[in-house]
Design a protein around this motif. Structure first.
Motif, PDB file in Angstrom:
ATOM      1  N   VAL A   1       0.884  -1.170   0.000  1.00 21.26           N
ATOM      2  CA  VAL A   1       0.000   0.000   0.000  1.00 21.26           C
ATOM      3  C   VAL A   1       0.918   1.215   0.000  1.00 21.26           C
ATOM      4  O   VAL A   1       2.056   1.136   0.461  1.00 21.26           O
ATOM      5  CB  VAL A   1      -0.945   0.050   1.228  1.00 21.26           C
ATOM      6  CG1 VAL A   1      -1.940  -1.084   1.194  1.00 21.26           C
ATOM      7  CG2 VAL A   1      -0.155   0.033   2.511  1.00 21.26           C
ATOM      8  N   TYR A   2       0.457   2.323  -0.553  1.00 17.81           N
ATOM      9  CA  TYR A   2       1.345   3.480  -0.596  1.00 17.81           C
ATOM     10  C   TYR A   2       0.658   4.724  -0.065  1.00 17.81           C
ATOM     11  O   TYR A   2      -0.559   4.854  -0.094  1.00 17.81           O
ATOM     12  CB  TYR A   2       1.925   3.692  -1.987  1.00 17.81           C
ATOM     13  CG  TYR A   2       1.087   4.509  -2.951  1.00 17.81           C
ATOM     14  CD1 TYR A   2      -0.119   4.032  -3.434  1.00 17.81           C
ATOM     15  CD2 TYR A   2       1.523   5.752  -3.387  1.00 17.81           C
ATOM     16  CE1 TYR A   2      -0.875   4.774  -4.326  1.00 17.81           C
ATOM     17  CE2 TYR A   2       0.777   6.494  -4.285  1.00 17.81           C
ATOM     18  CZ  TYR A   2      -0.422   5.993  -4.742  1.00 17.81           C
ATOM     19  OH  TYR A   2      -1.156   6.737  -5.614  1.00 17.81           O
ATOM     20  N   ASP A   3       1.504   5.601   0.431  1.00 21.05           N
ATOM     21  CA  ASP A   3       1.061   6.867   1.009  1.00 21.05           C
ATOM     22  C   ASP A   3       1.255   7.951  -0.057  1.00 21.05           C
ATOM     23  O   ASP A   3       2.391   8.306  -0.392  1.00 21.05           O
ATOM     24  CB  ASP A   3       1.909   7.154   2.255  1.00 21.05           C
ATOM     25  CG  ASP A   3       1.549   8.466   2.923  1.00 21.05           C
ATOM     26  OD1 ASP A   3       0.816   9.278   2.309  1.00 21.05           O
ATOM     27  OD2 ASP A   3       2.020   8.688   4.047  1.00 21.05           O
TER      28      ASP A   3
ATOM     29  N   ARG B   1       3.651  10.874   0.528  1.00 24.55           N
ATOM     30  CA  ARG B   1       5.106  10.654   0.532  1.00 24.55           C
ATOM     31  C   ARG B   1       5.652  10.305  -0.850  1.00 24.55           C
ATOM     32  O   ARG B   1       6.857  10.245  -1.043  1.00 24.55           O
ATOM     33  CB  ARG B   1       5.452   9.533   1.513  1.00 24.55           C
ATOM     34  CG  ARG B   1       5.117   9.903   2.939  1.00 24.55           C
ATOM     35  CD  ARG B   1       5.418   8.779   3.891  1.00 24.55           C
ATOM     36  NE  ARG B   1       6.841   8.667   4.152  1.00 24.55           N
ATOM     37  CZ  ARG B   1       7.353   7.885   5.098  1.00 24.55           C
ATOM     38  NH1 ARG B   1       6.564   7.164   5.849  1.00 24.55           N
ATOM     39  NH2 ARG B   1       8.648   7.827   5.278  1.00 24.55           N
ATOM     40  N   CYS B   2       4.774  10.039  -1.790  1.00 23.09           N
ATOM     41  CA  CYS B   2       5.210   9.617  -3.126  1.00 23.09           C
ATOM     42  C   CYS B   2       5.703  10.815  -3.936  1.00 23.09           C
ATOM     43  O   CYS B   2       5.024  11.836  -4.029  1.00 23.09           O
ATOM     44  CB  CYS B   2       4.054   8.944  -3.859  1.00 23.09           C
ATOM     45  SG  CYS B   2       4.474   8.446  -5.537  1.00 23.09           S
ATOM     46  N   ILE B   3       6.893  10.677  -4.508  1.00 21.67           N
ATOM     47  CA  ILE B   3       7.462  11.752  -5.339  1.00 21.67           C
ATOM     48  C   ILE B   3       7.417  11.368  -6.828  1.00 21.67           C
ATOM     49  O   ILE B   3       8.027  12.020  -7.663  1.00 21.67           O
ATOM     50  CB  ILE B   3       8.912  12.072  -4.908  1.00 21.67           C
ATOM     51  CG1 ILE B   3       9.791  10.822  -4.995  1.00 21.67           C
ATOM     52  CG2 ILE B   3       8.938  12.674  -3.503  1.00 21.67           C
ATOM     53  CD1 ILE B   3      11.276  11.092  -4.763  1.00 21.67           C
ATOM     54  N   HIS B   4       6.742  10.267  -7.144  1.00 19.48           N
ATOM     55  CA  HIS B   4       6.538   9.821  -8.530  1.00 19.48           C
ATOM     56  C   HIS B   4       7.848   9.596  -9.284  1.00 19.48           C
ATOM     57  O   HIS B   4       7.960   9.894 -10.458  1.00 19.48           O
ATOM     58  CB  HIS B   4       5.629  10.798  -9.284  1.00 19.48           C
ATOM     59  CG  HIS B   4       4.316  10.995  -8.585  1.00 19.48           C
ATOM     60  ND1 HIS B   4       3.355  10.008  -8.534  1.00 19.48           N
ATOM     61  CD2 HIS B   4       3.846  12.037  -7.859  1.00 19.48           C
ATOM     62  CE1 HIS B   4       2.323  10.433  -7.834  1.00 19.48           C
ATOM     63  NE2 HIS B   4       2.603  11.661  -7.394  1.00 19.48           N
ATOM     64  N   CYS B   5       8.826   9.051  -8.569  1.00 16.78           N
ATOM     65  CA  CYS B   5      10.104   8.735  -9.214  1.00 16.78           C
ATOM     66  C   CYS B   5       9.977   7.497 -10.097  1.00 16.78           C
ATOM     67  O   CYS B   5      10.808   7.259 -10.967  1.00 16.78           O
ATOM     68  CB  CYS B   5      11.175   8.494  -8.153  1.00 16.78           C
ATOM     69  SG  CYS B   5      10.854   7.033  -7.136  1.00 16.78           S
ATOM     70  N   LEU B   6       8.959   6.679  -9.836  1.00 12.28           N
ATOM     71  CA  LEU B   6       8.644   5.451 -10.588  1.00 12.28           C
ATOM     72  C   LEU B   6       9.674   4.333 -10.432  1.00 12.28           C
ATOM     73  O   LEU B   6       9.720   3.407 -11.237  1.00 12.28           O
ATOM     74  CB  LEU B   6       8.417   5.747 -12.074  1.00 12.28           C
ATOM     75  CG  LEU B   6       7.351   6.811 -12.372  1.00 12.28           C
ATOM     76  CD1 LEU B   6       7.061   6.874 -13.853  1.00 12.28           C
ATOM     77  CD2 LEU B   6       6.080   6.589 -11.572  1.00 12.28           C
ATOM     78  N   LEU B   7      10.494   4.418  -9.383  1.00 14.21           N
ATOM     79  CA  LEU B   7      11.424   3.307  -9.137  1.00 14.21           C
ATOM     80  C   LEU B   7      10.662   2.023  -8.803  1.00 14.21           C
ATOM     81  O   LEU B   7      11.113   0.925  -9.120  1.00 14.21           O
ATOM     82  CB  LEU B   7      12.388   3.660  -8.000  1.00 14.21           C
ATOM     83  CG  LEU B   7      13.570   4.529  -8.405  1.00 14.21           C
ATOM     84  CD1 LEU B   7      14.374   4.938  -7.181  1.00 14.21           C
ATOM     85  CD2 LEU B   7      14.449   3.810  -9.416  1.00 14.21           C
TER      86      LEU B   7
ATOM     87  N   HIS C   1      12.656  -0.672  -2.779  1.00 11.90           N
ATOM     88  CA  HIS C   1      13.353   0.315  -3.606  1.00 11.90           C
ATOM     89  C   HIS C   1      12.755   1.712  -3.547  1.00 11.90           C
ATOM     90  O   HIS C   1      13.311   2.641  -4.129  1.00 11.90           O
ATOM     91  CB  HIS C   1      13.408  -0.172  -5.049  1.00 11.90           C
ATOM     92  CG  HIS C   1      14.314  -1.348  -5.230  1.00 11.90           C
ATOM     93  ND1 HIS C   1      15.681  -1.221  -5.306  1.00 11.90           N
ATOM     94  CD2 HIS C   1      14.053  -2.674  -5.299  1.00 11.90           C
ATOM     95  CE1 HIS C   1      16.231  -2.423  -5.437  1.00 11.90           C
ATOM     96  NE2 HIS C   1      15.266  -3.321  -5.433  1.00 11.90           N
ATOM     97  N   CYS C   2      11.647   1.889  -2.866  1.00 14.93           N
ATOM     98  CA  CYS C   2      11.039   3.217  -2.778  1.00 14.93           C
ATOM     99  C   CYS C   2      11.930   4.126  -1.924  1.00 14.93           C
ATOM    100  O   CYS C   2      12.195   3.830  -0.762  1.00 14.93           O
ATOM    101  CB  CYS C   2       9.649   3.118  -2.156  1.00 14.93           C
ATOM    102  SG  CYS C   2       8.891   4.750  -1.914  1.00 14.93           S
ATOM    103  N   PRO C   3      12.416   5.238  -2.478  1.00 14.41           N
ATOM    104  CA  PRO C   3      13.369   6.073  -1.751  1.00 14.41           C
ATOM    105  C   PRO C   3      12.748   6.896  -0.632  1.00 14.41           C
ATOM    106  O   PRO C   3      13.478   7.434   0.212  1.00 14.41           O
ATOM    107  CB  PRO C   3      13.930   6.997  -2.849  1.00 14.41           C
ATOM    108  CG  PRO C   3      12.837   7.094  -3.850  1.00 14.41           C
ATOM    109  CD  PRO C   3      12.161   5.752  -3.837  1.00 14.41           C
ATOM    110  N   THR C   4      11.438   7.020  -0.613  1.00 17.49           N
ATOM    111  CA  THR C   4      10.816   7.860   0.414  1.00 17.49           C
ATOM    112  C   THR C   4      10.065   7.049   1.475  1.00 17.49           C
ATOM    113  O   THR C   4       9.469   7.632   2.379  1.00 17.49           O
ATOM    114  CB  THR C   4       9.814   8.840  -0.232  1.00 17.49           C
ATOM    115  OG1 THR C   4       8.747   8.083  -0.798  1.00 17.49           O
ATOM    116  CG2 THR C   4      10.475   9.686  -1.312  1.00 17.49           C
ATOM    117  N   GLY C   5      10.057   5.733   1.332  1.00 18.46           N
ATOM    118  CA  GLY C   5       9.311   4.914   2.289  1.00 18.46           C
ATOM    119  C   GLY C   5       7.811   5.038   2.123  1.00 18.46           C
ATOM    120  O   GLY C   5       7.052   4.769   3.051  1.00 18.46           O
TER     121      GLY C   5
HETATM  122  S1  SF4 Z   1       9.128   4.338  -5.627  1.00 22.16           S
HETATM  123 FE1  SF4 Z   1       8.771   6.492  -6.234  1.00 22.16          FE
HETATM  124  S2  SF4 Z   1       6.859   6.402  -7.453  1.00 22.16           S
HETATM  125 FE2  SF4 Z   1       6.961   4.500  -6.275  1.00 22.16          FE
HETATM  126  S3  SF4 Z   1       5.796   4.925  -4.390  1.00 22.16           S
HETATM  127 FE3  SF4 Z   1       7.974   5.348  -3.961  1.00 22.16          FE
HETATM  128  S4  SF4 Z   1       8.205   7.541  -4.338  1.00 22.16           S
HETATM  129 FE4  SF4 Z   1       6.284   6.896  -5.327  1.00 22.16          FE
END
Ligand code: SF4
Ligand code: SF4
Length: 95
Positions: A35-37, A40-46, A80-84
């Protein structure tokens, strides 16, 4: 004597998402799901890059969630999500 890495043949790349159209891989998920917040998502798409099942949903270049019919619960996206922004939650029953 072992070869140096420069001497090895160039390998191929297996593109993720080979099965989504054929098999609903989400039916044998590991017992946890991502699940994602959104805050906190910066849309880096990693997460999209690393997901082996191509189940990260993207709209106009932005992360929009998960296709749970095909997500296997491997947790690579969260790793791999850089922002958690992605957390893996335990599932109970058919959730
Ligand atoms: S990896 Fe990037 S695009 Fe995916 S949830 Fe994390 S911040 Fe958002
Ligand atoms: S847990 Fe994340 S990386 Fe693994 S299949 Fe599901 S969406 Fe893709």
């Amino acid at each position: 004597m072992l070869k140096r890495y420069q001497e090895l043949p160039i390998g191929g790349v297996v593109v993720g998402g080979a099965t989504p159209q054929l098999v609903k891989t989400g039916s044998w998920r590991s017992g946890q799901k991502p699940v994602y917040d959104q805050q906190r998502c910066i849309h880096c798409l990693l997460c999209w890059v690393h997901c082996p099942e191509a189940t990260i949903l993207i709209e106009r270049g932005q992360m929009r969630g998960f296709d749970y019919e095909h997500c296997k619960g491997c947790g690579l996206c969260a790793e791999h999500c850089p922002t958690g922004a992605i957390q893996m939650l335990k599932e109970t029953g058919g959730s």
